[in-house]
Design a protein around this motif. Structure first.
Motif, PDB file in Angstrom:
ATOM      1  N   ALA A   1       0.844  -1.185   0.000  1.00  0.00           N
ATOM      2  CA  ALA A   1       0.000   0.000   0.000  1.00  0.00           C
ATOM      3  C   ALA A   1       0.882   1.238   0.000  1.00  0.00           C
ATOM      4  O   ALA A   1       2.004   1.219   0.507  1.00  0.00           O
ATOM      5  N   VAL A   2       0.355   2.320  -0.567  1.00  0.00           N
ATOM      6  CA  VAL A   2       0.975   3.635  -0.480  1.00  0.00           C
ATOM      7  C   VAL A   2      -0.082   4.581   0.079  1.00  0.00           C
ATOM      8  O   VAL A   2      -1.144   4.760  -0.527  1.00  0.00           O
TER       9      VAL A   2
ATOM     10  N   CYS B   1      -5.060   6.530  -0.174  1.00  0.00           N
ATOM     11  CA  CYS B   1      -4.339   5.279   0.015  1.00  0.00           C
ATOM     12  C   CYS B   1      -4.672   4.370  -1.157  1.00  0.00           C
ATOM     13  O   CYS B   1      -5.839   4.236  -1.542  1.00  0.00           O
ATOM     14  N   VAL B   2      -3.641   3.761  -1.736  1.00  0.00           N
ATOM     15  CA  VAL B   2      -3.838   2.805  -2.826  1.00  0.00           C
ATOM     16  C   VAL B   2      -3.176   1.487  -2.449  1.00  0.00           C
ATOM     17  O   VAL B   2      -2.220   1.457  -1.660  1.00  0.00           O
ATOM     18  N   ILE B   3      -3.686   0.397  -3.009  1.00  0.00           N
ATOM     19  CA  ILE B   3      -3.173  -0.930  -2.670  1.00  0.00           C
ATOM     20  C   ILE B   3      -2.889  -1.743  -3.921  1.00  0.00           C
ATOM     21  O   ILE B   3      -3.445  -1.502  -4.993  1.00  0.00           O
ATOM     22  N   GLN B   4      -2.015  -2.737  -3.730  1.00  0.00           N
ATOM     23  CA  GLN B   4      -1.746  -3.726  -4.774  1.00  0.00           C
ATOM     24  C   GLN B   4      -1.586  -5.078  -4.082  1.00  0.00           C
ATOM     25  O   GLN B   4      -0.561  -5.349  -3.461  1.00  0.00           O
ATOM     26  N   PRO B   5      -2.610  -5.933  -4.160  1.00  0.00           N
ATOM     27  CA  PRO B   5      -2.512  -7.249  -3.523  1.00  0.00           C
ATOM     28  C   PRO B   5      -1.583  -8.173  -4.296  1.00  0.00           C
ATOM     29  O   PRO B   5      -1.251  -7.936  -5.465  1.00  0.00           O
TER      30      PRO B   5
ATOM     31  N   ARG C   1       2.514   0.966 -17.010  1.00  0.00           N
ATOM     32  CA  ARG C   1       2.078   2.165 -16.302  1.00  0.00           C
ATOM     33  C   ARG C   1       1.830   1.757 -14.843  1.00  0.00           C
ATOM     34  O   ARG C   1       0.725   1.415 -14.461  1.00  0.00           O
ATOM     35  N   TYR C   2       2.903   1.791 -14.071  1.00  0.00           N
ATOM     36  CA  TYR C   2       2.851   1.205 -12.739  1.00  0.00           C
ATOM     37  C   TYR C   2       1.825   1.883 -11.825  1.00  0.00           C
ATOM     38  O   TYR C   2       1.124   1.213 -11.060  1.00  0.00           O
ATOM     39  N   ARG C   3       1.699   3.187 -11.874  1.00  0.00           N
ATOM     40  CA  ARG C   3       0.750   3.879 -11.000  1.00  0.00           C
ATOM     41  C   ARG C   3      -0.694   3.487 -11.303  1.00  0.00           C
ATOM     42  O   ARG C   3      -1.549   3.523 -10.414  1.00  0.00           O
TER      43      ARG C   3
ATOM     44  N   ASP D   1      -7.631   2.232  -5.452  1.00  0.00           N
ATOM     45  CA  ASP D   1      -7.931   3.169  -4.363  1.00  0.00           C
ATOM     46  C   ASP D   1      -8.635   2.469  -3.211  1.00  0.00           C
ATOM     47  O   ASP D   1      -9.509   1.612  -3.421  1.00  0.00           O
ATOM     48  N   VAL D   2      -8.274   2.847  -1.988  1.00  0.00           N
ATOM     49  CA  VAL D   2      -8.988   2.392  -0.791  1.00  0.00           C
ATOM     50  C   VAL D   2     -10.052   3.437  -0.471  1.00  0.00           C
ATOM     51  O   VAL D   2      -9.723   4.621  -0.339  1.00  0.00           O
ATOM     52  N   PRO D   3     -11.318   3.043  -0.346  1.00  0.00           N
ATOM     53  CA  PRO D   3     -12.380   4.027  -0.108  1.00  0.00           C
ATOM     54  C   PRO D   3     -12.311   4.612   1.299  1.00  0.00           C
ATOM     55  O   PRO D   3     -11.745   4.017   2.214  1.00  0.00           O
ATOM     56  N   ASP D   4     -12.893   5.796   1.468  1.00  0.00           N
ATOM     57  CA  ASP D   4     -12.925   6.437   2.784  1.00  0.00           C
ATOM     58  C   ASP D   4     -13.770   5.639   3.773  1.00  0.00           C
ATOM     59  O   ASP D   4     -13.372   5.407   4.909  1.00  0.00           O
ATOM     60  N   ASN D   5     -14.983   5.256   3.359  1.00  0.00           N
ATOM     61  CA  ASN D   5     -15.926   4.494   4.186  1.00  0.00           C
ATOM     62  C   ASN D   5     -16.410   5.247   5.419  1.00  0.00           C
ATOM     63  O   ASN D   5     -17.166   4.715   6.217  1.00  0.00           O
TER      64      ASN D   5
END
Length: 383
Positions: free
Chosen positions: A285-286, A292-296, A314-316, A321-325
């Motif tokens: 995650a970043v 915040c973004v994730i890559q499982p 295109r790595y980015r 995106d991780v939602p606010d919730n």
């Protein structure tokens, strides 16, 4: 439901942080929403008493926000039984003495960090507060940032698997003050006034790492002064005597390693001024201040090193995106609410003077490591 009022002595509120984050975006914002809601449904509003050295600045702030209470006499403010909480946002060099007065007056104390200039002073305050039976807390605002709250959710869910490493990038270019006004006060760059990025930021990195990833067990750091001269708020040139950048490796309990670059002499090529990349066996995650973004593991691409060909990936774009919730809230305000509940109904608040002392110790250890060119181990700190 009933509404109670809690008197709060706010010392140093004419400064940038004391005014913007603590008075306007916390105390006044809390009152605008009707106070802090307690577990029984009742509410607590806050009655600030502004304290500082300048009558003119205090009068101006009070008039601007419709406040009636202000004074330049701290002793009188602490002597008023209606004032239950003392808050300190002064310069670090004068903070410890004022907090001692507040503790001796029986006030609960909430303070900006660092709580003291030395570990010994911070531990003395913690012991003094415990003996006096007053509640105490130190600002840990970054734990309440939306981006780091998302990280907390990911950690709690087991998303990362075993966390391997954390990489932190923080900072921005602070203008020298000659041809454009600096965005930070000049005392930040004078060690004799408590300045320096290590003293300022390592306290933050300690509680971020400890509460999210594991206690810091050792540090190796290099603190430097990249910009040797600056111009103050009145346009006067001065020599910089404090570090304006620091590069550190923190070894964490459990085996993870954190690398942090902190600088007021770096131009930003990031999405946010603070970003943390967390890599684990099951995912990465970043996180920034808000996003915040994730890559499982199951969606991780297969990069191939070939310097002879342009990389078409295109790595980015390969991160999610991780939602606010939940609606985001100012981190300073959120912790003020937590501390008010701690005072009013003994709600949980783990960020006490001892936690603040750990942050001061990490800063001192970072400077020790830099001065000696060595790795410094940090055993568990207790009273």
């Amino acid at each position: 439901m009933a509404v109670k009022s809690l008197g709060v002595v706010m010392n140093g509120v004419t400064g940038r942080m004391g005014y913007r984050q603590h008075l306007v975006r916390s105390i006044l914002a809390i009152n605008e929403q009707g106070g802090v809601e307690l577990s029984d449904g009742s509410r607590v509003t806050l009655d600030p008493l502004l304290v500082g050295r300048s009558e003119e600045k205090l009068r101006d702030l009070a008039t601007r926000h419709g406040l009636e209470r202000w004074t330049t006499d701290l002793d009188t403010a602490l002597g008023d039984a209606a004032n239950v909480v003392y808050f300190d946002a002064q310069l670090t060099s004068v903070r410890e003495e004022a907090i001692v007065k507040a503790i001796d007056a029986g006030k609960h104390v909430y303070t900006e960090k660092p709580v003291s200039e030395t570990v010994e002073g911070a531990l003395t305050l913690a012991k003094r507060a415990r003996t006096a039976g007053v509640k105490n807390g130190v600002v840990h605002d970054k734990l309440f940032l939306p981006g780091l709250l998302k990280l907390r959710r990911l950690i709690d869910s087991g998303f990362f698997g075993r966390i391997l490493s954390v990489r932190g990038e923080f900072g921005y270019w602070v203008f020298e003050g000659d041809w454009q006004q600096a965005q930070r006060p000049s005392w930040n760059y004078r060690s004799e006034d408590g300045g320096g990025i290590v003293v300022d930021m390592f306290c933050h990195w300690d509680y971020v790492l400890t509460n999210l990833f594991g206690r810091v067990e050792a540090v190796t750091a290099r603190a430097v002064t990249h910009i040797p001269e600056r111009w103050d708020e009145r346009g006067r040139r001065y020599d910089v005597t404090a570090d304006d950048a620091a590069y550190a490796i923190f070894e964490l309990a459990g085996g993870a390693v954190a690398q942090f670059n902190s600088s007021w002499a770096v131009r930003v090529h990031r999405d946010e001024l603070l970003e943390l990349q967390v890599d684990g066996t099951l995912g990465s995650a970043v996180a920034g201040l808000h996003h915040c973004v994730i890559q499982p593991r199951t969606a991780t691409p297969r990069p191939t090193w070939n310097p002879d060909l342009a990389d078409e990936q295109r790595y980015r774009e390969q991160w999610q995106d991780v939602p606010d919730n939940a609606p985001p809230k100012n981190g300073f305000m959120a912790q003020w609410e937590q501390f008010v509940r701690h005072v009013a109904e003994d709600g949980p608040h783990p960020y006490d003077f001892l936690a603040g002392a750990r942050g001061v110790r990490l800063a001192q250890a970072g400077l020790q490591s830099s001065d000696g060119g060595c790795r410094v181990e940090l055993p568990e700190l207790t009273l």
